[in-house]
Design an enzyme around this catalytic site. Structure first.
Site, short mmCIF file in Angstrom:
data_model
loop_
_atom_site.label_atom_id
_atom_site.label_comp_id
_atom_site.label_asym_id
_atom_site.label_seq_id
_atom_site.Cartn_x
_atom_site.Cartn_y
_atom_site.Cartn_z
N TRP A 90 0.83 -1.21 0.00
CA TRP A 90 0.00 0.00 0.00
C TRP A 90 0.86 1.26 0.00
O TRP A 90 0.48 2.30 -0.56
CB TRP A 90 -0.92 -0.01 1.22
CG TRP A 90 -1.76 1.22 1.39
CD1 TRP A 90 -2.96 1.49 0.83
CD2 TRP A 90 -1.43 2.37 2.19
NE1 TRP A 90 -3.42 2.72 1.22
CE2 TRP A 90 -2.50 3.28 2.06
CE3 TRP A 90 -0.35 2.71 3.00
CZ2 TRP A 90 -2.50 4.51 2.71
CZ3 TRP A 90 -0.36 3.94 3.65
CH2 TRP A 90 -1.42 4.82 3.50
N HIS A 91 2.05 1.19 0.61
CA HIS A 91 2.92 2.36 0.71
C HIS A 91 3.60 2.69 -0.62
O HIS A 91 4.06 3.81 -0.82
CB HIS A 91 3.99 2.14 1.79
CG HIS A 91 3.44 2.14 3.18
ND1 HIS A 91 2.92 1.02 3.76
CD2 HIS A 91 3.32 3.14 4.09
CE1 HIS A 91 2.51 1.32 4.99
NE2 HIS A 91 2.71 2.59 5.21
N GLY A 92 3.70 1.72 -1.51
CA GLY A 92 4.33 1.98 -2.79
C GLY A 92 4.84 0.71 -3.44
O GLY A 92 5.04 -0.32 -2.78
#
Length: 255
Positions: A90-92
């Site tokens: 989700w963060h990248g």
């Protein structure tokens, strides 16, 4: 240091968002609850980034673990690791974020499968008779492993994360400097700034401890107005003196 930088950055702007919403008549959910006081990894994720972890628990982990046929331990553990791997993703789209999520998934998996044996060891060793020592050890243990995982989160590549961990284990450089980070502190040596930073962290943890103990953010209400407003003005002065006012956005704005 990065662990606390990330916490102060993210928790701080969450508080700004909550306070701004209150001015408009909206009550947003709490996003952090003294995460470094956690004694288990499960407890850490109940305290850290609460809005994300609870959303993924309700809409990803529960459907994966409880749906699609018969419930089994393998299914629960696989769903747990998959959920936390996706938390990292989700963060990248970077392998460091995937590794960060997978690491926490493994933390929780190992914590779950060893629960019975750990309880037996604590009872057998007699540590159960000394709850303060036991809880202190648990808190330190969880914090060290969480902070280690944030090295992977902070690194640009998995290879760089491995290099940082090797440096910590073999060759710590004590000639560090913080020059350029905060203008007013640039004139001091790195060790002086480190002491100042550690003092600030301890002060923050003490205030948060009493906030949790008294179950209120307003821990100074029972003090005189002179003390309370002296404390508030001191905080404002500290922000003016030591705050960084350059074009540096919050860390979590990139996610």
């Amino acid at each position: 240091m990065f662990t606390y930088q990330l916490y102060c950055d993210f928790s701080g702007y969450s508080d700004i968002a909550i306070g701004s919403a209150m001015l408009l008549g909206y009550n947003l959910t709490e996003n952090f609850n003294r995460p470094f006081a956690a004694r288990t990894f499960a407890d850490f994720w109940r305290r850290w980034h609460i809005s994300l972890s609870t959303w993924l628990r309700d809409y990803l982990y529960y459907p994966l673990a409880l749906g699609w046929g018969r419930i089994s331990k393998f299914k629960l553990y696989a769903s747990l690791i998959a959920t936390f791997t996706l938390i990292g993703l989700w963060h990248g789209a970077n392998w460091t974020y995937v590794a960060f999520g997978a690491i926490h998934g493994m933390y929780l998996f190992i914590e779950s499968v060893t629960e019975r044996s750990r309880k037996w060891m604590i009872a057998t060793s007699g540590l159960i008779r000394f709850p303060f020592i036991h809880h202190t050890f648990q808190t330190i243990f969880v914090f060290v492993f969480v902070a280690t995982s944030f090295i992977v989160f902070r690194a640009e590549t998995v290879h760089q994360a491995g290099w940082i961990l090797r440096q910590i284990a073999t060759d710590i450089d004590t000639s560090f400097t913080f020059n350029g980070m905060i203008p007013v502190l640039a004139q001091f040596s790195g060790k002086t700034v480190l002491v100042f930073t550690l003092f600030s962290i301890v002060l923050m943890e003490v205030v948060q401890y009493y906030q949790a103990k008294q179950n209120t953010f307003h821990i100074f209400d029972n003090f005189s107005k002179l003390f309370r407003y002296g404390w508030y003005y001191s905080l404002v002065l500290a922000i003016i003196m030591f705050g960084y006012f350059g074009a540096q956005s919050f860390i979590y704005f990139q996610f």
